[in-house]
Design a protein around this motif. Structure first.
Motif, PDB file in Angstrom:
ATOM      1  N   VAL A   1      85.949  -5.380  82.409  1.00 28.91           N
ATOM      2  CA  VAL A   1      86.117  -5.065  80.981  1.00 28.91           C
ATOM      3  C   VAL A   1      85.009  -4.096  80.570  1.00 28.91           C
ATOM      4  CG1 VAL A   1      86.022  -5.991  78.625  1.00 28.91           C
ATOM      5  CG2 VAL A   1      87.221  -7.264  80.422  1.00 28.91           C
ATOM      6  N   GLY A   2      85.383  -3.016  79.919  1.00 20.14           N
ATOM      7  CA  GLY A   2      84.398  -2.041  79.449  1.00 20.14           C
ATOM      8  C   GLY A   2      83.811  -2.444  78.108  1.00 20.14           C
ATOM      9  N   ILE A   3      82.524  -2.204  77.921  1.00 21.49           N
ATOM     10  CA  ILE A   3      81.873  -2.431  76.623  1.00 21.49           C
ATOM     11  C   ILE A   3      81.168  -1.134  76.239  1.00 21.49           C
ATOM     12  CG2 ILE A   3      80.132  -3.741  75.347  1.00 21.49           C
ATOM     13  CD1 ILE A   3      80.647  -6.100  77.182  1.00 21.49           C
ATOM     14  N   ILE A   4      81.581  -0.531  75.127  1.00 21.71           N
ATOM     15  CA  ILE A   4      81.002   0.723  74.654  1.00 21.71           C
ATOM     16  C   ILE A   4      80.259   0.461  73.355  1.00 21.71           C
ATOM     17  CG2 ILE A   4      81.468   3.064  73.867  1.00 21.71           C
ATOM     18  CD1 ILE A   4      83.982   3.083  75.560  1.00 21.71           C
TER      19      ILE A   4
ATOM     20  N   SER B   1      83.980  -9.233  84.320  1.00 21.72           N
ATOM     21  CA  SER B   1      82.911  -8.366  84.813  1.00 21.72           C
ATOM     22  C   SER B   1      82.689  -7.262  83.789  1.00 21.72           C
ATOM     23  CB  SER B   1      83.309  -7.765  86.168  1.00 21.72           C
ATOM     24  OG  SER B   1      82.344  -6.827  86.594  1.00 21.72           O
ATOM     25  N   ALA B   2      81.555  -7.336  83.078  1.00 25.84           N
ATOM     26  CA  ALA B   2      81.287  -6.393  81.979  1.00 25.84           C
ATOM     27  C   ALA B   2      80.661  -5.109  82.517  1.00 25.84           C
ATOM     28  CB  ALA B   2      80.360  -7.034  80.954  1.00 25.84           C
ATOM     29  N   HIS B   3      81.229  -3.988  82.093  1.00 26.32           N
ATOM     30  CA  HIS B   3      80.698  -2.667  82.458  1.00 26.32           C
ATOM     31  C   HIS B   3      80.272  -1.978  81.159  1.00 26.32           C
ATOM     32  CE1 HIS B   3      82.137  -2.817  86.681  1.00 26.32           C
ATOM     33  NE2 HIS B   3      83.008  -3.660  86.139  1.00 26.32           N
TER      34      HIS B   3
ATOM     35  N   ARG C   1      88.710   5.936  84.391  1.00 28.07           N
ATOM     36  CA  ARG C   1      88.971   6.698  85.609  1.00 28.07           C
ATOM     37  C   ARG C   1      88.213   6.144  86.824  1.00 28.07           C
ATOM     38  NH1 ARG C   1      90.650  12.023  85.716  1.00 28.07           N
ATOM     39  NH2 ARG C   1      90.078  12.222  83.512  1.00 28.07           N
ATOM     40  N   ASN C   2      86.936   5.779  86.634  1.00 25.58           N
ATOM     41  CA  ASN C   2      86.095   5.418  87.779  1.00 25.58           C
ATOM     42  C   ASN C   2      85.917   3.910  87.983  1.00 25.58           C
ATOM     43  OD1 ASN C   2      85.630   8.178  88.330  1.00 25.58           O
ATOM     44  ND2 ASN C   2      84.063   8.238  86.716  1.00 25.58           N
TER      45      ASN C   2
END
Length: 387
Positions: free
Chosen positions: A8-11, A47-49, A69-70
């Motif tokens: 999971v992305g965190i911005i 899994s935090a990114h 993308r990555n």
């Protein structure tokens, strides 16, 4: 047995003009991630990114593209300002990802690829303006940051005030991060408006609050300040000058619900006794839980399946019952009004009797009638023309 991991992305910006709020969002989101990863209720781990756009608007698109993308994330939590959300929106729609947006915002947007967890304009702007019209004045002086949140919030405010035969005395805007507030404060002292509506963001707001308090105190003026965003960590940053601000929000640390008292206790155990959660941070915490529960029910991270699993599921969050209205992907929330005190907290003096459906386009509002005292809105006889 090791659980499968879902990225999971965190911005959220950890640097720049609104870094304080970005850090609060990250702290709350990671607190929820850690709690979920420790619970047997969930048969997966998150899994935090984390990505830091540093408050540079163009960087939001770059980091979002990198996550998709990555890293291969399908779900992203974050963005604080509407300007940053607008940067991310095209890429999540083009790649069919889902952005879980925690911040309260100006409304007038709806996307299949965004879950709007924060307050809509009928949750915060309408109760605040109605209170002002009923109790303080029909004339308002507006000061804010020069971007879409202020523009749209002021437009809605102007419609409500004009319908009540009042008027907006002035709109003074500053660029994000601008600290030159003296000329606006001087004008306020000279014109002596009955009420000031502050939609400044981050450091600009803190500078304005301190200068406003110093100048009006020196002039012997008592001018109420209004806000739809000020929160407890910001009260501490701005200092004693922030006391007395009337704020509209779905969350305050002082909410007396068992779920909130337990949340605040866990927060202080993790971040220190003198720390406080923020409204947008708490909303990020809620967003992670709404996502995790939808993932669990869906049994997959597929966007369409998760969106369907998320709609209508009631979560007893720290701010009270929250659920997603599947017709527009916005959350049902409980509006509240409070005034900030000298201890860096908010004293709640009004809340809706029940959670209120989101109305991001204000299509359910009869602008001339205004919202009812219980937070519900009178049905509009027809769609309004936005001026």
């Amino acid at each position: 047995m090791t659980k499968p991991s879902i990225p999971v992305g965190i911005i959220c910006s950890q640097h720049g003009p609104y870094q304080a709020m970005g850090r609060e969002i990250l702290k709350s989101a990671m607190m929820a991630v850690d709690e979920i990863n420790e619970q047997d209720e969930f048969d997966f781990a998150i899994s935090a990114h984390v990505r830091d756009p540093r408050g540079v608007i163009s960087e939001y698109h770059t980091v979002c593209d990198d996550l998709i993308r990555n890293v291969g994330v399908e779900h992203i939590i974050g963005c604080y300002t509407s300007a940053s959300r607008k940067q991310v929106l095209p890429i999540v729609e083009r790649t069919d990802r889902l952005l879980w947006y925690p911040a309260r915002y100006e409304g007038f947007e709806c996307s299949d690829n965004v879950i709007y967890v924060g307050a809509s304009p009928n949750h915060n702007v309408l109760p605040l303006v109605r209170y002002v019209l009923d109790n303080l004045s029909r004339e308002i002086f507006c000061v804010g940051s020069n971007y879409v949140w202020t523009w749209e919030t002021n437009r809605v405010t102007r419609e409500l005030v004009t319908a009540a035969r009042g008027r907006i005395l002035a709109e003074r805007l500053l660029e994000l991060g601008e600290s030159a507030v003296t000329h606006i404060v001087d004008e306020i002292v000279r014109r002596r408006p009955p009420v000031v509506f502050n939609t400044l963001v981050g450091s600009s707001s803190y500078d304005f609050i301190r200068a406003f308090h110093a100048a009006t105190t020196a002039a012997g003026l008592d001018i109420p300040m209004l806000s739809c965003s000020l929160c407890e960590p910001e009260l501490k940053i701005a200092g004693p000058a922030s006391a007395g601000c009337i704020t509209s929000s779905a969350y305050f640390e002082s909410i007396r619900l068992p779920e909130n008292q337990a949340f605040v206790a866990r927060w202080k155990a993790r971040h220190g006794e003198h720390s406080s959660p923020s409204v947008d941070g708490q909303s990020a915490y809620v967003a992670v839980y709404l996502l995790a529960r939808a993932l669990q029910r869906a049994g997959t991270s597929d966007i369409g399946e998760v969106r369907r699993a998320a709609a209508g599921h009631r979560y007893n969050s720290p701010q009270g019952p929250v659920w997603i209205d599947g017709s527009n992907n916005h959350c049902v929330l409980t509006p509240r009004l409070a005034v900030s005190n000298a201890d860096g907290q908010f004293d709640i003096f009004w809340e809706a009797e029940a959670p209120v459906k989101p109305d991001p386009y204000l299509t359910q509002l009869d602008i001339a009638a205004g919202p009812a005292r219980d937070g519900t809105l009178p049905n509009a006889p027809h769609l309004r023309v936005v001026k």
